[in-house]
Design an enzyme around this catalytic site. Structure first.
Site, PDB file in Angstrom:
ATOM      1  N   ASP A   1       0.029  -0.969  -0.305  1.00 44.25           N
ATOM      2  CA  ASP A   1       0.188   0.224   0.434  1.00 44.25           C
ATOM      3  C   ASP A   1       1.244   1.255  -0.220  1.00 44.25           C
ATOM      4  O   ASP A   1       0.695   2.477  -0.321  1.00 44.25           O
ATOM      5  CB  ASP A   1      -0.922   0.073   1.401  1.00 44.25           C
ATOM      6  CG  ASP A   1      -0.313  -0.259   2.158  1.00 44.25           C
ATOM      7  OD1 ASP A   1       0.912  -0.223   2.319  1.00 44.25           O
ATOM      8  OD2 ASP A   1      -1.164  -0.611   3.316  1.00 44.25           O
TER       9      ASP A   1
ATOM     10  N   GLU B   1      -0.997  -8.756  -0.932  1.00 44.01           N
ATOM     11  CA  GLU B   1      -0.867  -8.251   0.016  1.00 44.01           C
ATOM     12  C   GLU B   1      -2.018  -7.460  -0.507  1.00 44.01           C
ATOM     13  O   GLU B   1      -2.555  -6.219   0.026  1.00 44.01           O
ATOM     14  CB  GLU B   1      -0.169  -7.382   0.484  1.00 44.01           C
ATOM     15  CG  GLU B   1      -0.522  -7.214   1.980  1.00 44.01           C
ATOM     16  CD  GLU B   1       0.707  -6.622   3.082  1.00 44.01           C
ATOM     17  OE1 GLU B   1       1.309  -7.545   3.490  1.00 44.01           O
ATOM     18  OE2 GLU B   1       0.684  -5.155   2.422  1.00 44.01           O
TER      19      GLU B   1
ATOM     20  N   GLU C   1      -1.363   4.965   3.318  1.00 44.93           N
ATOM     21  CA  GLU C   1      -2.590   3.548   2.142  1.00 44.93           C
ATOM     22  C   GLU C   1      -3.433   2.959   2.671  1.00 44.93           C
ATOM     23  O   GLU C   1      -3.430   2.504   1.260  1.00 44.93           O
ATOM     24  CB  GLU C   1      -1.559   3.180   4.084  1.00 44.93           C
ATOM     25  CG  GLU C   1      -0.034   3.112   3.883  1.00 44.93           C
ATOM     26  CD  GLU C   1       0.470   4.018   4.748  1.00 44.93           C
ATOM     27  OE1 GLU C   1       0.007   5.136   5.172  1.00 44.93           O
ATOM     28  OE2 GLU C   1       1.472   3.966   5.442  1.00 44.93           O
TER      29      GLU C   1
ATOM     30  N   HIS D   1       6.902   4.573  13.729  1.00 41.45           N
ATOM     31  CA  HIS D   1       7.218   5.420  12.795  1.00 41.45           C
ATOM     32  C   HIS D   1       5.894   6.095  11.891  1.00 41.45           C
ATOM     33  O   HIS D   1       6.461   6.355  10.785  1.00 41.45           O
ATOM     34  CB  HIS D   1       8.289   4.626  11.775  1.00 41.45           C
ATOM     35  CG  HIS D   1       7.316   3.486  11.336  1.00 41.45           C
ATOM     36  ND1 HIS D   1       7.123   2.967  11.346  1.00 41.45           N
ATOM     37  CD2 HIS D   1       6.691   2.889  10.021  1.00 41.45           C
ATOM     38  CE1 HIS D   1       6.040   1.679  11.226  1.00 41.45           C
ATOM     39  NE2 HIS D   1       6.183   2.460   9.793  1.00 41.45           N
TER      40      HIS D   1
ATOM     41  N   ARG E   1       3.181   7.815   9.691  1.00 39.94           N
ATOM     42  CA  ARG E   1       3.233   9.170   9.910  1.00 39.94           C
ATOM     43  C   ARG E   1       1.783   9.997  10.048  1.00 39.94           C
ATOM     44  O   ARG E   1       1.816  11.348  10.908  1.00 39.94           O
ATOM     45  CB  ARG E   1       2.850   9.397   8.339  1.00 39.94           C
ATOM     46  CG  ARG E   1       2.712  10.744   7.453  1.00 39.94           C
ATOM     47  CD  ARG E   1       1.937  10.740   6.344  1.00 39.94           C
ATOM     48  NE  ARG E   1       3.139   9.926   5.511  1.00 39.94           N
ATOM     49  CZ  ARG E   1       3.889  10.880   4.972  1.00 39.94           C
ATOM     50  NH1 ARG E   1       4.814  12.288   4.887  1.00 39.94           N
ATOM     51  NH2 ARG E   1       4.827   9.781   3.988  1.00 39.94           N
TER      52      ARG E   1
ATOM     53  N   HIS F   1      13.458   5.111  14.064  1.00 41.45           N
ATOM     54  CA  HIS F   1      13.651   5.104  13.043  1.00 41.45           C
ATOM     55  C   HIS F   1      14.445   6.488  12.883  1.00 41.45           C
ATOM     56  O   HIS F   1      14.367   7.763  13.405  1.00 41.45           O
ATOM     57  CB  HIS F   1      11.992   5.325  12.769  1.00 41.45           C
ATOM     58  CG  HIS F   1      11.524   5.140  11.479  1.00 41.45           C
ATOM     59  ND1 HIS F   1      11.603   6.863  10.244  1.00 41.45           N
ATOM     60  CD2 HIS F   1      10.988   4.440  10.344  1.00 41.45           C
ATOM     61  CE1 HIS F   1      11.056   6.199   9.497  1.00 41.45           C
ATOM     62  NE2 HIS F   1      11.399   5.027   9.342  1.00 41.45           N
TER      63      HIS F   1
END
Length: 387
Positions: free
Chosen positions: A104, A126, A140, A226, A228, A259
């Site tokens: 994604d 996936e 995503e 991590h 967003r 990260h």
């Protein structure tokens, strides 16, 4: 549908983030094993440039095209535009019969859209994961829904993913439940660690240098963060919760491979610098992280892939997100959604630490995401559908 010129099916793999490299590696291996049928070309976007260069070599992936499209402070719209332009150049040069994309990401979305514009069949690995919220995870959820709408074949990890696609009008005959290729890769890496003395010694030595306690025998909780949508207040809440848990449980170690995102680093380093049992270390490569995951007590994360990997190792997961597109783990009881609420995170972590029965319930090895045979199943379908 063999290519008329060389009598092989020409396949282009498009990927560029760390999770994509991990999940696409077993596909690449299987295509190469079937080189009498497939001519395989790889296009790496380097969307996660700093995280994938070594990983690609470790996972034995041959790169044919490296787009190197990332720039500092690049907006999603600019990234998408650059990907569309450069992937199209690769398509014009290689003229593939099939384009395979995974998951994604913006790289996957751009690869699929380029395939659609060029009237090339798209196969989505996936496929069918849904949070049913376009803002979580962002972007995503938009990417995966968009890819599914234009894909020729959809390879779903679970039956629930298949149901999601059917509910969106995707034809049943074009959906295959295969499990997730991330399990294939995890099993391969841990097997190499066990039987290859050189790899074993190298990983052990690296982890010894990065971690200042005995990670082989000491009890520790492994942390990643991590996403967003968590950057900002959510991350500060998560970090405050982790600080509280670490102070309460000072005999347990906490390890966070941090990260590279500077916004993530600023938050985490600020809030944990005075904790003696909280260890912030530099990012680990996939082999190192897989080994550390197999040794940890449990995991606290906002990751997608860890929800799929950890249940295969009997490791409970506390998921620090408000929603998940991988709800099967929650249904099975091996993953628990704790969001970014300080009290909720602390309560559930302390429960796992102090309550043996609760830990045993969550540490049962019952992985809904497959048994390590996903790539073989996918390649078999490609043969059946395209030969």
């Amino acid at each position: 549908m063999k290519n008329k010129l060389d009598n092989k099916i020409k396949v282009l793999l498009v990927f560029g983030t760390r999770p994509e490299v991990i999940k696409m590696a077993p596909i690449f291996w299987e295509l190469k094993k079937n080189s009498e049928v497939f001519k395989t070309t790889t296009c790496v976007t380097s969307q996660h440039k700093s995280l994938i260069s070594k990983l690609i070599n470790s996972l034995r992936i041959k790169v044919d095209f490296d787009l190197r499209i990332m720039k500092k402070n690049q907006k999603l719209s600019d990234l998408t535009s650059a990907l569309l332009k450069n992937i199209n150049i690769v398509i014009e040069e290689t003229k593939p019969d099939i384009i395979l994309v995974q998951g994604d990401t913006i790289s996957a979305f751009a690869g699929a859209l380029c395939a659609f514009y060029n009237n090339i069949k798209i196969c989505h690995i996936e496929a069918g994961l849904r949070s049913f919220d376009m803002k979580a995870p962002f972007p995503e959820e938009f990417c995966r829904k968009s890819i599914s709408s234009i894909s020729y074949l959809n390879f779903s990890p679970t039956n629930l993913n298949k149901t999601n696609l059917i509910n969106e009008g995707i034809l049943k005959k074009n959906i295959y439940v295969t499990g997730n290729t991330v399990i294939d890769c995890l099993f391969e890496v841990l097997d190499l660690y066990k039987r290859n003395k050189h790899i074993n010694n190298t990983i052990n030595r690296t982890l010894d240098n990065k971690i200042s306690f005995n990670w082989r025998s000491d009890k520790f909780i492994l942390i990643t963060g991590h996403r967003r949508e968590n950057i900002g207040t959510a991350f500060e809440n998560i970090m405050l919760a982790l600080s509280s848990i670490a102070k309460t449980n000072n005999k347990i170690k906490f390890v966070y491979p941090i990260h590279p995102n500077p916004l993530v680093r600023t938050t985490f380093e600020k809030l944990t610098k005075r904790l003696n049992n909280f260890f912030i270390i530099e990012p680990l490569d996939y082999f190192e992280f897989s080994v550390l995951m197999s040794k940890c007590f449990f995991l606290m994360t906002d990751s997608g892939g860890i929800q799929e990997e950890a249940p295969s190792l009997g490791k409970p997961v506390l998921l620090m997100r408000e929603k998940t597109e991988r709800i099967e783990g929650v249904y099975e009881g091996v993953v628990k959604l704790v969001g970014s609420n300080i009290k909720t995170i602390a309560k559930e972590a302390n429960l796992l630490i102090s309550n043996t029965n609760e830990y045993k319930k969550m540490s049962k090895i019952n992985n809904p995401y497959g048994n390590g045979m996903a790539a073989k199943k996918i390649i078999k379908v490609l043969k059946d559908r395209f030969l």
